[in-house]
Motif scaffolding. Structure first.
Motif, mmCIF file in Angstrom:
data_model
loop_
_atom_site.group_PDB
_atom_site.id
_atom_site.type_symbol
_atom_site.label_atom_id
_atom_site.label_comp_id
_atom_site.label_asym_id
_atom_site.label_seq_id
_atom_site.Cartn_x
_atom_site.Cartn_y
_atom_site.Cartn_z
ATOM 1 N N SER A 289 0.819 -1.219 0.000
ATOM 2 C CA SER A 289 0.000 0.000 0.000
ATOM 3 C C SER A 289 0.849 1.264 0.000
ATOM 4 C CB SER A 289 -0.939 0.017 1.215
ATOM 5 O OG SER A 289 -1.859 -1.041 1.098
ATOM 6 N N THR A 290 2.127 1.143 0.290
ATOM 7 C CA THR A 290 2.983 2.332 0.241
ATOM 8 C C THR A 290 3.311 2.722 -1.200
ATOM 9 O OG1 THR A 290 4.993 0.995 0.385
ATOM 10 C CG2 THR A 290 4.047 1.775 2.467
ATOM 11 N N LEU A 291 3.040 1.824 -2.140
ATOM 12 C CA LEU A 291 3.373 2.076 -3.548
ATOM 13 C C LEU A 291 2.217 2.737 -4.274
ATOM 14 C CD1 LEU A 291 4.926 -1.424 -4.318
ATOM 15 C CD2 LEU A 291 6.129 0.666 -3.602
ATOM 16 N N LYS A 292 2.539 3.724 -5.081
ATOM 17 C CA LYS A 292 1.522 4.344 -5.929
ATOM 18 C C LYS A 292 1.583 3.676 -7.292
ATOM 19 C CE LYS A 292 1.853 8.682 -3.417
ATOM 20 N NZ LYS A 292 2.161 10.110 -3.426
ATOM 21 N N GLU A 293 0.490 3.030 -7.661
ATOM 22 C CA GLU A 293 0.494 2.255 -8.898
ATOM 23 C C GLU A 293 -0.705 2.640 -9.766
ATOM 24 O OE1 GLU A 293 2.599 -1.847 -7.659
ATOM 25 O OE2 GLU A 293 0.583 -1.601 -6.869
ATOM 26 N N ARG A 294 -0.838 1.972 -10.887
ATOM 27 C CA ARG A 294 -1.935 2.200 -11.846
ATOM 28 C C ARG A 294 -2.030 3.698 -12.171
ATOM 29 N NH1 ARG A 294 -3.474 -1.446 -7.996
ATOM 30 N NH2 ARG A 294 -4.612 0.113 -6.827
ATOM 31 N N ASN A 295 -3.211 4.288 -12.103
ATOM 32 C CA ASN A 295 -3.380 5.694 -12.498
ATOM 33 C C ASN A 295 -2.957 6.679 -11.416
ATOM 34 O OD1 ASN A 295 -4.496 5.025 -14.990
ATOM 35 N ND2 ASN A 295 -6.577 4.929 -14.168
ATOM 36 N N GLU A 296 -2.692 6.185 -10.214
ATOM 37 C CA GLU A 296 -2.499 7.101 -9.085
ATOM 38 C C GLU A 296 -1.347 8.095 -9.265
ATOM 39 O OE1 GLU A 296 -1.930 5.224 -5.268
ATOM 40 O OE2 GLU A 296 -2.550 7.048 -4.225
ATOM 41 N N PRO A 297 -0.140 7.657 -9.604
ATOM 42 C CA PRO A 297 0.943 8.649 -9.687
ATOM 43 C C PRO A 297 0.679 9.736 -10.721
ATOM 44 C CG PRO A 297 1.782 6.406 -10.074
ATOM 45 C CD PRO A 297 0.312 6.302 -9.898
ATOM 46 N N ALA A 298 0.162 9.370 -11.873
ATOM 47 C CA ALA A 298 -0.068 10.363 -12.935
ATOM 48 C C ALA A 298 -1.167 11.343 -12.528
ATOM 49 C CB ALA A 298 -0.455 9.651 -14.233
ATOM 50 N N THR A 299 -2.228 10.855 -11.921
ATOM 51 C CA THR A 299 -3.327 11.739 -11.516
ATOM 52 C C THR A 299 -2.866 12.700 -10.427
ATOM 53 O OG1 THR A 299 -4.989 10.099 -12.109
ATOM 54 C CG2 THR A 299 -5.667 11.812 -10.535
ATOM 55 N N LEU A 300 -2.136 12.210 -9.437
ATOM 56 C CA LEU A 300 -1.659 13.090 -8.362
ATOM 57 C C LEU A 300 -0.700 14.145 -8.908
ATOM 58 C CD1 LEU A 300 -1.125 10.467 -5.518
ATOM 59 C CD2 LEU A 300 -2.831 12.285 -5.560
ATOM 60 N N LEU A 301 0.171 13.734 -9.809
ATOM 61 C CA LEU A 301 1.124 14.679 -10.386
ATOM 62 C C LEU A 301 0.402 15.752 -11.196
ATOM 63 C CD1 LEU A 301 4.183 15.029 -10.378
ATOM 64 C CD2 LEU A 301 4.253 13.829 -12.570
ATOM 65 N N LYS A 302 -0.581 15.322 -11.963
ATOM 66 C CA LYS A 302 -1.363 16.263 -12.785
ATOM 67 C C LYS A 302 -2.054 17.297 -11.917
ATOM 68 C CE LYS A 302 -5.167 14.877 -14.733
ATOM 69 N NZ LYS A 302 -6.047 13.960 -15.487
ATOM 70 N N MET A 303 -2.503 16.885 -10.720
ATOM 71 C CA MET A 303 -3.202 17.786 -9.811
ATOM 72 C C MET A 303 -2.231 18.588 -8.940
ATOM 73 S SD MET A 303 -6.402 17.270 -10.410
ATOM 74 C CE MET A 303 -7.619 16.078 -10.958
ATOM 75 N N GLY A 304 -0.925 18.286 -9.056
ATOM 76 C CA GLY A 304 0.071 19.056 -8.314
ATOM 77 C C GLY A 304 0.349 18.541 -6.916
ATOM 78 N N TYR A 305 -0.056 17.312 -6.628
ATOM 79 C CA TYR A 305 0.212 16.741 -5.300
ATOM 80 C C TYR A 305 1.454 15.876 -5.379
ATOM 81 C CZ TYR A 305 -4.588 18.149 -4.426
ATOM 82 O OH TYR A 305 -5.734 18.868 -4.309
ATOM 83 N N GLN A 306 2.490 16.276 -4.640
ATOM 84 C CA GLN A 306 3.751 15.550 -4.724
ATOM 85 C C GLN A 306 4.144 14.854 -3.433
ATOM 86 O OE1 GLN A 306 6.624 18.325 -6.253
ATOM 87 N NE2 GLN A 306 5.674 18.359 -8.271
ATOM 88 N N GLU A 307 3.450 15.148 -2.317
ATOM 89 C CA GLU A 307 3.833 14.541 -1.051
ATOM 90 C C GLU A 307 3.580 13.029 -1.100
ATOM 91 O OE1 GLU A 307 1.477 16.860 -1.373
ATOM 92 O OE2 GLU A 307 2.567 18.649 -0.790
#
Ligand code: FES
Length: 108
Positions: free
Chosen positions: A65-83
């Motif tokens: 669960s600590t890993l960001k997989e599937r669409n999660e990393p791209a969506t968070l990056l697009k929204m500007g969330y980097q933490e």
């Protein structure tokens, strides 16, 4: 065989509550939070990982669960969330990885 309990703390609007559940009780954490806390407008894309309306801050996750997989990393990056702790709750399954975690529902 008894299913092991999973307990974690959910913080919403400065109040916190201990949630007790078990593995697979909901399709993912977004549905658990939306249904348990009656959150309007939470999880608008239905868990595809595209809308980012299911944002949480997650501290104390373990395992995969600590890993960001599937669409999660791209969506968070697009929204500007980097933490690292900012997550899409729809991309987290109800597993023992959540046990002992603190989940804060973020205002959009
Ligand atoms: S429900 Fe849309 S990104 Fe999580």
């Amino acid at each position: 065989m008894a299913t092991k309990k999973i307990q974690f703390t959910v913080v919403e609007n400065d109040s916190s509550e201990l949630v007790e559940t078990h593995q697979g009780s909901f399709p993912n954490l977004m549905y658990l939070l939306r249904d348990t806390f009656g959150l309007d407008g939470f999880g608008e894309c239905g868990g595809v990982g595209r809308c980012a309306t299911c944002l949480i801050n997650a501290e104390g996750l373990t395992g995969n669960s600590t890993l960001k997989e599937r669409n999660e990393p791209a969506t968070l990056l697009k929204m500007g969330y980097q933490e690292q702790s900012t997550r899409l709750s729809c991309q987290l399954y109800i597993t023992p990885d959540l046990d002992g975690a603190t989940i804060t529902i973020l205002d959009l």
